[in-house]
Design an enzyme around this catalytic site. Structure first.
Site, PDB file in Angstrom:
ATOM      1  N   GLN A   1     -17.205  51.707  87.584  1.00  7.92           N
ATOM      2  CA  GLN A   1     -16.227  52.171  86.926  1.00  7.92           C
ATOM      3  C   GLN A   1     -16.612  53.497  85.952  1.00  7.92           C
ATOM      4  O   GLN A   1     -17.493  53.112  85.321  1.00  7.92           O
ATOM      5  CB  GLN A   1     -15.327  51.323  86.332  1.00  7.92           C
ATOM      6  CG  GLN A   1     -14.190  51.701  85.733  1.00  7.92           C
ATOM      7  CD  GLN A   1     -12.984  52.039  86.294  1.00  7.92           C
ATOM      8  OE1 GLN A   1     -12.854  51.667  87.453  1.00  7.92           O
ATOM      9  NE2 GLN A   1     -12.408  53.303  85.876  1.00  7.92           N
TER      10      GLN A   1
ATOM     11  N   LYS B   1      -7.490  47.028  89.696  1.00  7.89           N
ATOM     12  CA  LYS B   1      -8.085  46.840  91.034  1.00  7.89           C
ATOM     13  C   LYS B   1      -8.296  45.449  91.412  1.00  7.89           C
ATOM     14  O   LYS B   1      -8.044  45.140  92.605  1.00  7.89           O
ATOM     15  CB  LYS B   1      -9.413  47.626  90.980  1.00  7.89           C
ATOM     16  CG  LYS B   1      -9.143  49.097  91.150  1.00  7.89           C
ATOM     17  CD  LYS B   1     -10.518  49.734  90.407  1.00  7.89           C
ATOM     18  CE  LYS B   1     -10.067  51.394  90.156  1.00  7.89           C
ATOM     19  NZ  LYS B   1     -11.141  52.136  89.405  1.00  7.89           N
TER      20      LYS B   1
ATOM     21  N   ASP C   1     -15.312  54.636  97.056  1.00  5.96           N
ATOM     22  CA  ASP C   1     -14.790  55.611  96.121  1.00  5.96           C
ATOM     23  C   ASP C   1     -14.927  57.213  96.334  1.00  5.96           C
ATOM     24  O   ASP C   1     -14.667  58.202  96.108  1.00  5.96           O
ATOM     25  CB  ASP C   1     -15.395  55.688  94.841  1.00  5.96           C
ATOM     26  CG  ASP C   1     -14.356  55.228  93.440  1.00  5.96           C
ATOM     27  OD1 ASP C   1     -13.121  55.273  93.771  1.00  5.96           O
ATOM     28  OD2 ASP C   1     -14.791  54.864  92.546  1.00  5.96           O
TER      29      ASP C   1
END
Ligand code: NAP
Length: 280
Positions: A89, A45, A112
């Site tokens: 994460q 990322k 997300d």
């Protein structure tokens, strides 16, 4: 279907558009613990952000970090004007409540697409939310090859909140007729055989074999598994399925890069909303 190539194209476009913004889109990534796969994803990322010309910050916290400290960090990032997207994460180490942490992210920074507000918008067909990264990447890749779900029988293997359920929502929104299968579904092979578009997101190497697939079907392999030799692979037995499918995604080089590209698109869109400029 080449996800790597399309992801590179999408990121190139984002770089061009980002250069015209008054400031760089900003993404903050929170990594807790030392899971090697999570570390690899976070590194990826960071590289994606560099490629797109975004600003990125990484918070690496020890496995024993308290929930309250993570909530305080999210609260601080929620208030920062230079941070457009916040990503925690997953999976988190035992003892941390991921739902509570994800719910604490401001919906307009939830790139997300895990916050109930954005999930609700997705399932109720409202605009203004974010597209979930993996299913959104699948849809972009299908469209790149001229494939739409409209009028097609779509079968999704897996019903997780991250992949299966939002995948079904996007296919349904595009007028597909969607069947969602899971570990308790009887006669999986018979369900798969009805699919014009088959998306597998289970995590079991060799689950989908050529005899389960209709001639000419489009097969999307979302899974990222390790085979007995430790090599990255999906759920689909490529050798036998390739003989039946009209289109097929590889692992690696299929949905993995598309997921990351969609995260970059979401971060760019979040920045445009915060800057009050059109994303186009
Ligand atoms: P997950 O939360 O473990 O969900 C797996 C799903 O598969 C569950 O719904 C489960 O059913 C179902 N399942 C298990 N065994 C089955 C069987 N024999 N037949 C049919 N369904 C079965 O996993 P996930 O997070 O959705 O991820 C799925 C896969 O995608 C993993 O390999 C993961 O690494 C990969 N992934 C890839 C990306 C990417 O960027 N490419 C992103 C996310 C995930 P139940 O609900 O009944 O348990």
């Amino acid at each position: 279907m080449d996800g790597k190539a399309l992801a590179a194209k999408e990121k190139g476009l984002l770089k061009e558009k980002t250069a015209k913004l008054p400031r760089k889109p900003g993404l903050a990534v929170i990594l807790v613990g030392d899971d090697p796969a999570s570390r690899t994803y976070v590194n990826g990322k960071r590289r994606d952000c560099e490629e797109c010309g975004f600003y990125s910050e990484e918070y690496t916290m020890p496995a024993g970090t308290e929930q309250a400290d993570l909530l305080a960090l999210i609260d601080e990032l929620n208030g920062r004007e230079d941070i457009d997207g916040i990503l925690v994460q997953l999976p988190l180490p035992n003892g941390l409540d991921s739902r509570c942490l994800l719910d604490a992210i401001r919906p307009d920074k939830d790139v997300d697409c895990f916050h109930p507000v954005n999930v609700g918008k997705l399932f109720s067909g409202q605009t203004g939310g974010f597209v979930p990264c993996t299913p959104g990447g699948v849809m972009d890749l299908l469209h790149e090859y001229g494939i739409t779900a409209k009028g097609k029988n779509c079968v999704v293997l897996g019903r997780s909140n991250i992949v299966g359920k939002p995948m079904a929502a996007l296919l349904l929104a595009e007028d597909g007729t969607v069947t969602v299968c899971h570990s308790r579904t009887p006669d999986l092979a018979q369900k798969c055989a009805t699919a014009d578009i088959l998306v597998s997101a289970v995590g079991k190497t060799g689950l989908v074999t050529g005899d389960m697939v209709k001639e000419g079907a489009v097969v999307v392999d979302v899974a990222m598994n390790r085979n007995a030799e430790g090599k990255l692979c999906g759920d689909v037995d490529m050798e036998t399925v390739a003989q039946k499918a009209s289109f097929l995604t590889p692992v690696p080089g299929g949905i993995g890069p598309m997921t990351r590209a969609t995260l970059m698109c979401n971060t760019y869109r979040a920045a445009c909303r915060h800057l009050n400029v059109s994303p186009d």
